[in-house]
Design an enzyme around this catalytic site. Sequence first.
Site, PDB file in Angstrom:
ATOM      1  N   LYS A   1       4.184  -0.251  -3.272  1.00 23.01           N
ATOM      2  CA  LYS A   1       3.970   0.712  -2.186  1.00 23.01           C
ATOM      3  C   LYS A   1       5.147   1.684  -2.085  1.00 23.01           C
ATOM      4  CE  LYS A   1       1.030  -2.239   0.576  1.00 23.01           C
ATOM      5  NZ  LYS A   1       1.284  -3.516  -0.090  1.00 23.01           N
ATOM      6  N   SER A   2       6.034   1.667  -3.039  1.00 19.93           N
ATOM      7  CA  SER A   2       7.223   2.485  -2.873  1.00 19.93           C
ATOM      8  C   SER A   2       7.465   3.375  -4.080  1.00 19.93           C
ATOM      9  CB  SER A   2       8.429   1.585  -2.664  1.00 19.93           C
ATOM     10  OG  SER A   2       8.795   1.038  -3.913  1.00 19.93           O
TER      11      SER A   2
END
Length: 310
Positions: A242-243
Amino acid sequence: MIAAEINVMMPMNPPKPVRGRFAPSPTGALHLGSLLTALGSYLHAKAQGGEWWVRIEDVDRDRELPGAAESQLDSLRRFGLEWDGEVVRQSARGALYQAALDSLLTRGLAFECHCSRNDLAANHGLHRHCLARSRRPQPAFRFRVHPGCKMDFHDEVLGSQSQQVDREVGDFVLKRADGHWAYQLAVVVDDGAQGITEVVRGADLADSTARQILLQKALALPTPRYLHLPLLLDENGRKLSKSLAALPLDTEHALPALRLVWQALGQPAKAVAAAANPQQFLSLALANFEPGRIPARPSALHNMVFTNPA
Ligand code: GLU
Protein backbone atom coordinates in the site's frame (compact mmCIF):
# COMPACT_ATOMS: atom_id res chain seq x y z
CA MET A 1 19.89 -56.71 15.18
CA ILE A 2 16.90 -58.22 13.42
CA ALA A 3 15.54 -54.75 12.69
CA ALA A 4 18.88 -53.72 11.20
CA GLU A 5 18.91 -56.80 8.95
CA ILE A 6 15.36 -56.13 7.80
CA ASN A 7 16.28 -52.53 6.98
CA VAL A 8 19.09 -53.71 4.74
CA MET A 9 16.80 -56.13 2.91
CA MET A 10 13.85 -53.77 2.40
CA PRO A 11 13.89 -51.74 -0.83
CA MET A 12 14.00 -48.12 0.24
CA ASN A 13 12.00 -45.33 -1.41
CA PRO A 14 14.51 -42.94 -2.96
CA PRO A 15 14.41 -39.62 -1.07
CA LYS A 16 12.32 -36.98 -2.84
CA PRO A 17 14.43 -34.18 -4.33
CA VAL A 18 14.04 -30.85 -2.54
CA ARG A 19 11.99 -28.60 -4.78
CA GLY A 20 10.87 -25.08 -3.95
CA ARG A 21 8.88 -22.64 -6.04
CA PHE A 22 8.06 -18.99 -6.55
CA ALA A 23 4.48 -18.48 -7.69
CA PRO A 24 3.75 -14.85 -8.58
CA SER A 25 0.35 -13.67 -9.77
CA PRO A 26 0.84 -11.51 -12.87
CA THR A 27 -0.99 -8.50 -11.47
CA GLY A 28 1.91 -6.06 -11.86
CA ALA A 29 5.69 -5.74 -11.98
CA LEU A 30 7.88 -7.41 -9.37
CA HIS A 31 8.23 -5.20 -6.27
CA LEU A 32 10.36 -5.42 -3.13
CA GLY A 33 7.83 -7.66 -1.39
CA SER A 34 7.83 -10.14 -4.27
CA LEU A 35 11.63 -9.97 -4.52
CA LEU A 36 11.82 -10.94 -0.84
CA THR A 37 9.65 -14.00 -1.53
CA ALA A 38 11.61 -14.86 -4.67
CA LEU A 39 14.98 -14.61 -2.90
CA GLY A 40 13.78 -16.37 0.27
CA SER A 41 12.30 -19.31 -1.63
CA TYR A 42 15.33 -19.50 -3.96
CA LEU A 43 17.86 -19.56 -1.10
CA HIS A 44 15.82 -22.00 0.95
CA ALA A 45 15.67 -24.53 -1.92
CA LYS A 46 19.17 -23.98 -3.34
CA ALA A 47 20.92 -24.00 0.06
CA GLN A 48 19.63 -27.57 0.45
CA GLY A 49 20.94 -28.52 -3.01
CA GLY A 50 17.39 -28.42 -4.33
CA GLU A 51 15.60 -27.03 -7.38
CA TRP A 52 13.68 -23.77 -7.60
CA TRP A 53 10.72 -23.59 -9.97
CA VAL A 54 8.60 -20.67 -11.13
CA ARG A 55 4.86 -20.89 -11.66
CA ILE A 56 2.73 -18.05 -13.02
CA GLU A 57 -0.52 -18.02 -11.07
CA ASP A 58 -2.80 -16.51 -13.69
CA VAL A 59 -6.10 -18.21 -12.85
CA ASP A 60 -7.80 -14.88 -12.21
CA ARG A 61 -7.82 -13.41 -15.71
CA ASP A 62 -9.69 -10.29 -14.48
CA ARG A 63 -6.83 -9.25 -12.18
CA GLU A 64 -4.10 -10.01 -14.70
CA LEU A 65 -2.11 -7.13 -16.17
CA PRO A 66 -1.13 -7.85 -19.78
CA GLY A 67 2.64 -8.34 -20.06
CA ALA A 68 3.15 -8.61 -16.28
CA ALA A 69 4.22 -12.27 -16.35
CA GLU A 70 6.94 -11.59 -18.95
CA SER A 71 8.12 -8.54 -17.02
CA GLN A 72 8.30 -10.57 -13.77
CA LEU A 73 10.32 -13.31 -15.46
CA ASP A 74 12.62 -10.72 -17.03
CA SER A 75 13.19 -9.11 -13.61
CA LEU A 76 14.01 -12.47 -12.03
CA ARG A 77 16.67 -13.05 -14.71
CA ARG A 78 18.14 -9.59 -14.14
CA PHE A 79 18.35 -10.33 -10.43
CA GLY A 80 20.27 -13.50 -11.24
CA LEU A 81 17.41 -15.71 -10.02
CA GLU A 82 17.51 -18.46 -12.66
CA TRP A 83 14.84 -21.11 -12.28
CA ASP A 84 14.85 -24.84 -12.97
CA GLY A 85 12.42 -26.62 -15.26
CA GLU A 86 9.76 -25.06 -17.48
CA VAL A 87 7.74 -22.08 -16.27
CA VAL A 88 4.21 -23.36 -15.69
CA ARG A 89 1.13 -21.18 -16.21
CA GLN A 90 -2.03 -21.99 -14.33
CA SER A 91 -4.20 -20.68 -17.18
CA ALA A 92 -3.15 -23.77 -19.18
CA ARG A 93 -3.97 -26.28 -16.44
CA GLY A 94 -7.76 -26.17 -16.20
CA ALA A 95 -8.08 -29.87 -17.05
CA LEU A 96 -6.01 -30.84 -13.99
CA TYR A 97 -8.12 -28.64 -11.70
CA GLN A 98 -11.32 -30.06 -13.21
CA ALA A 99 -10.14 -33.63 -12.61
CA ALA A 100 -9.41 -32.77 -8.96
CA LEU A 101 -12.81 -31.12 -8.54
CA ASP A 102 -14.57 -34.09 -10.18
CA SER A 103 -12.81 -36.46 -7.83
CA LEU A 104 -13.90 -34.42 -4.79
CA LEU A 105 -17.49 -34.15 -6.10
CA THR A 106 -17.74 -37.88 -6.76
CA ARG A 107 -16.70 -38.62 -3.20
CA GLY A 108 -19.06 -36.04 -1.68
CA LEU A 109 -16.15 -33.89 -0.46
CA ALA A 110 -17.22 -30.90 -2.55
CA PHE A 111 -20.62 -29.54 -3.57
CA GLU A 112 -22.33 -27.18 -5.98
CA CYS A 113 -23.33 -23.88 -4.36
CA HIS A 114 -25.74 -21.20 -5.52
CA CYS A 115 -25.23 -18.82 -2.58
CA SER A 116 -24.44 -15.20 -3.41
CA ARG A 117 -22.41 -12.82 -1.26
CA ASN A 118 -25.71 -11.31 -0.12
CA ASP A 119 -27.06 -14.70 0.94
CA LEU A 120 -24.02 -15.17 3.21
CA ALA A 121 -23.72 -11.58 4.45
CA ALA A 122 -25.60 -12.27 7.70
CA ASN A 123 -23.00 -14.93 8.49
CA HIS A 124 -20.02 -12.59 7.70
CA GLY A 125 -19.55 -14.35 4.36
CA LEU A 126 -18.88 -17.70 6.06
CA HIS A 127 -20.56 -20.67 4.38
CA ARG A 128 -21.85 -23.50 6.61
CA HIS A 129 -25.13 -24.33 4.83
CA CYS A 130 -26.57 -23.31 1.49
CA LEU A 131 -28.84 -20.32 1.98
CA ALA A 132 -29.40 -19.43 -1.68
CA ARG A 133 -32.79 -18.00 -2.43
CA SER A 134 -32.47 -18.70 -6.16
CA ARG A 135 -30.43 -20.85 -8.49
CA ARG A 136 -27.61 -19.23 -10.43
CA PRO A 137 -27.05 -19.98 -14.11
CA GLN A 138 -23.52 -21.06 -13.20
CA PRO A 139 -22.94 -22.23 -9.62
CA ALA A 140 -19.76 -22.10 -7.57
CA PHE A 141 -18.20 -25.26 -6.10
CA ARG A 142 -17.09 -25.45 -2.48
CA PHE A 143 -15.09 -27.83 -0.32
CA ARG A 144 -17.13 -29.26 2.53
CA VAL A 145 -15.58 -28.44 5.91
CA HIS A 146 -16.93 -30.69 8.62
CA PRO A 147 -18.15 -29.34 11.98
CA GLY A 148 -15.29 -29.15 14.45
CA CYS A 149 -12.65 -29.29 11.67
CA LYS A 150 -9.37 -28.05 13.16
CA MET A 151 -6.05 -28.15 11.34
CA ASP A 152 -2.69 -27.96 13.08
CA PHE A 153 0.55 -27.56 11.17
CA HIS A 154 4.14 -26.57 11.67
CA ASP A 155 5.65 -23.51 10.04
CA GLU A 156 9.43 -23.27 10.03
CA VAL A 157 9.37 -19.60 10.97
CA LEU A 158 6.04 -19.11 12.72
CA GLY A 159 6.17 -22.37 14.71
CA SER A 160 3.01 -24.31 15.62
CA GLN A 161 -0.06 -23.03 13.87
CA SER A 162 -3.67 -24.00 14.29
CA GLN A 163 -6.89 -23.00 12.57
CA GLN A 164 -10.46 -23.90 13.45
CA VAL A 165 -11.43 -24.14 9.79
CA ASP A 166 -15.18 -24.60 10.25
CA ARG A 167 -15.57 -21.47 12.35
CA GLU A 168 -12.84 -19.28 10.87
CA VAL A 169 -13.16 -20.12 7.17
CA GLY A 170 -16.20 -22.33 6.51
CA ASP A 171 -16.87 -24.27 3.29
CA PHE A 172 -14.42 -22.65 0.89
CA VAL A 173 -14.64 -22.02 -2.82
CA LEU A 174 -12.84 -24.30 -5.30
CA LYS A 175 -14.36 -22.88 -8.46
CA ARG A 176 -16.01 -19.50 -8.54
CA ALA A 177 -19.45 -18.72 -9.96
CA ASP A 178 -17.72 -16.62 -12.64
CA GLY A 179 -15.97 -19.80 -13.85
CA HIS A 180 -12.51 -18.94 -12.46
CA TRP A 181 -10.60 -21.60 -10.55
CA ALA A 182 -9.96 -20.61 -6.95
CA TYR A 183 -6.39 -20.09 -5.77
CA GLN A 184 -6.73 -22.75 -3.03
CA LEU A 185 -7.52 -25.57 -5.45
CA ALA A 186 -5.08 -24.53 -8.18
CA VAL A 187 -2.16 -24.12 -5.77
CA VAL A 188 -2.71 -27.51 -4.14
CA VAL A 189 -3.08 -29.38 -7.43
CA ASP A 190 0.02 -27.69 -8.87
CA ASP A 191 2.23 -28.10 -5.80
CA GLY A 192 1.27 -31.79 -5.85
CA ALA A 193 1.69 -32.29 -9.62
CA GLN A 194 5.05 -30.47 -9.63
CA GLY A 195 6.44 -32.42 -6.69
CA ILE A 196 6.98 -29.27 -4.61
CA THR A 197 8.48 -30.14 -1.23
CA GLU A 198 9.01 -26.60 0.18
CA VAL A 199 6.37 -23.87 0.15
CA VAL A 200 8.14 -20.62 1.03
CA ARG A 201 5.95 -17.53 0.59
CA GLY A 202 4.75 -14.34 2.25
CA ALA A 203 3.17 -14.44 5.70
CA ASP A 204 -0.09 -13.06 4.26
CA LEU A 205 -0.70 -16.61 2.95
CA ALA A 206 -0.12 -18.39 6.28
CA ASP A 207 -3.87 -18.19 6.80
CA SER A 208 -4.49 -20.27 3.62
CA THR A 209 -2.26 -23.14 4.70
CA ALA A 210 -4.83 -25.06 6.78
CA ARG A 211 -7.24 -25.07 3.81
CA GLN A 212 -4.47 -26.28 1.52
CA ILE A 213 -3.50 -29.14 3.84
CA LEU A 214 -7.17 -30.19 4.04
CA LEU A 215 -7.30 -30.31 0.25
CA GLN A 216 -4.01 -32.22 0.04
CA LYS A 217 -5.40 -34.86 2.36
CA ALA A 218 -8.66 -35.07 0.41
CA LEU A 219 -6.72 -35.50 -2.87
CA ALA A 220 -4.15 -37.91 -1.37
CA LEU A 221 -1.31 -35.46 -2.10
CA PRO A 222 1.75 -35.09 0.14
CA THR A 223 1.99 -32.04 2.40
CA PRO A 224 5.10 -29.95 1.69
CA ARG A 225 7.09 -28.13 4.35
CA TYR A 226 5.85 -24.60 5.02
CA LEU A 227 7.83 -21.47 5.73
CA HIS A 228 6.17 -18.06 5.75
CA LEU A 229 8.41 -15.06 5.22
CA PRO A 230 8.02 -11.72 7.01
CA LEU A 231 6.00 -9.05 5.25
CA LEU A 232 7.71 -5.76 4.55
CA LEU A 233 6.32 -2.74 6.33
CA ASP A 234 6.91 0.89 5.47
CA GLU A 235 7.90 3.57 7.98
CA ASN A 236 4.27 3.96 9.01
CA GLY A 237 3.92 0.28 9.76
CA ARG A 238 1.75 -0.30 6.71
CA LYS A 239 2.03 -3.34 4.48
CA LEU A 240 4.37 -2.49 1.67
CA SER A 241 1.90 -3.10 -1.10
CA LYS A 242 0.00 0.00 0.00
CA SER A 243 2.99 2.29 -0.05
CA LEU A 244 5.58 3.88 -2.30
CA ALA A 245 8.05 1.08 -1.80
CA ALA A 246 5.71 -1.26 -3.69
CA LEU A 247 6.73 0.53 -6.88
CA PRO A 248 8.29 -1.67 -9.57
CA LEU A 249 11.89 -2.64 -8.88
CA ASP A 250 14.67 -0.87 -10.68
CA THR A 251 16.24 -3.81 -12.48
CA GLU A 252 19.21 -1.66 -13.56
CA HIS A 253 20.22 -1.46 -9.90
CA ALA A 254 19.62 -4.97 -8.65
CA LEU A 255 22.20 -5.05 -5.86
CA PRO A 256 20.72 -2.50 -3.42
CA ALA A 257 17.32 -4.21 -3.62
CA LEU A 258 18.87 -7.65 -3.11
CA ARG A 259 20.83 -6.39 -0.08
CA LEU A 260 17.69 -4.88 1.37
CA VAL A 261 15.54 -8.01 1.13
CA TRP A 262 18.49 -10.10 2.40
CA GLN A 263 18.44 -7.98 5.56
CA ALA A 264 14.66 -8.20 5.76
CA LEU A 265 15.17 -11.98 5.82
CA GLY A 266 17.18 -11.43 9.02
CA GLN A 267 20.53 -12.17 7.35
CA PRO A 268 23.67 -10.13 8.18
CA ALA A 269 24.53 -7.34 5.70
CA LYS A 270 28.26 -7.95 6.04
CA ALA A 271 27.99 -11.50 4.68
CA VAL A 272 27.18 -10.13 1.22
CA ALA A 273 29.10 -6.84 1.45
CA ALA A 274 31.78 -7.93 -1.04
CA ALA A 275 29.33 -8.70 -3.87
CA ALA A 276 29.84 -6.57 -6.97
CA ASN A 277 27.00 -8.01 -9.06
CA PRO A 278 23.85 -10.15 -8.56
CA GLN A 279 25.68 -13.39 -9.36
CA GLN A 280 28.33 -12.73 -6.70
CA PHE A 281 25.61 -11.65 -4.31
CA LEU A 282 23.73 -14.93 -4.81
CA SER A 283 26.77 -17.12 -4.29
CA LEU A 284 27.69 -15.27 -1.07
CA ALA A 285 24.05 -15.36 0.02
CA LEU A 286 23.83 -19.10 -0.61
CA ALA A 287 26.99 -19.77 1.37
CA ASN A 288 25.80 -17.68 4.32
CA PHE A 289 22.01 -18.21 4.37
CA GLU A 290 20.63 -19.33 7.72
CA PRO A 291 16.85 -19.95 7.65
CA GLY A 292 16.88 -19.96 11.47
CA ARG A 293 17.54 -16.20 11.38
CA ILE A 294 14.36 -15.35 9.45
CA PRO A 295 12.19 -13.23 11.75
CA ALA A 296 8.61 -14.23 12.49
CA ARG A 297 7.57 -10.59 12.76
CA PRO A 298 7.18 -8.19 9.81
CA SER A 299 10.35 -6.37 8.79
CA ALA A 300 10.28 -2.57 8.90
CA LEU A 301 12.10 -1.19 5.87
CA HIS A 302 13.25 2.05 7.44
CA ASN A 303 15.51 0.10 9.82
CA MET A 304 17.57 -1.08 6.87
CA VAL A 305 20.13 0.63 4.75
CA PHE A 306 19.02 0.83 1.12
CA THR A 307 22.48 1.58 -0.25
CA ASN A 308 25.31 -0.41 -1.66
CA PRO A 309 27.88 -0.73 1.14
CA ALA A 310 30.59 -2.01 -1.24
N1 GLU B 1 0.20 -16.38 -6.32
C1 GLU B 1 0.31 -16.01 -4.94
C2 GLU B 1 0.74 -14.57 -4.82
O1 GLU B 1 1.29 -14.01 -5.76
C3 GLU B 1 1.30 -16.87 -4.18
C4 GLU B 1 0.76 -18.21 -3.92
C5 GLU B 1 1.64 -19.13 -3.10
O2 GLU B 1 2.86 -18.90 -3.01
O3 GLU B 1 1.10 -20.10 -2.59
O4 GLU B 1 0.53 -13.97 -3.79
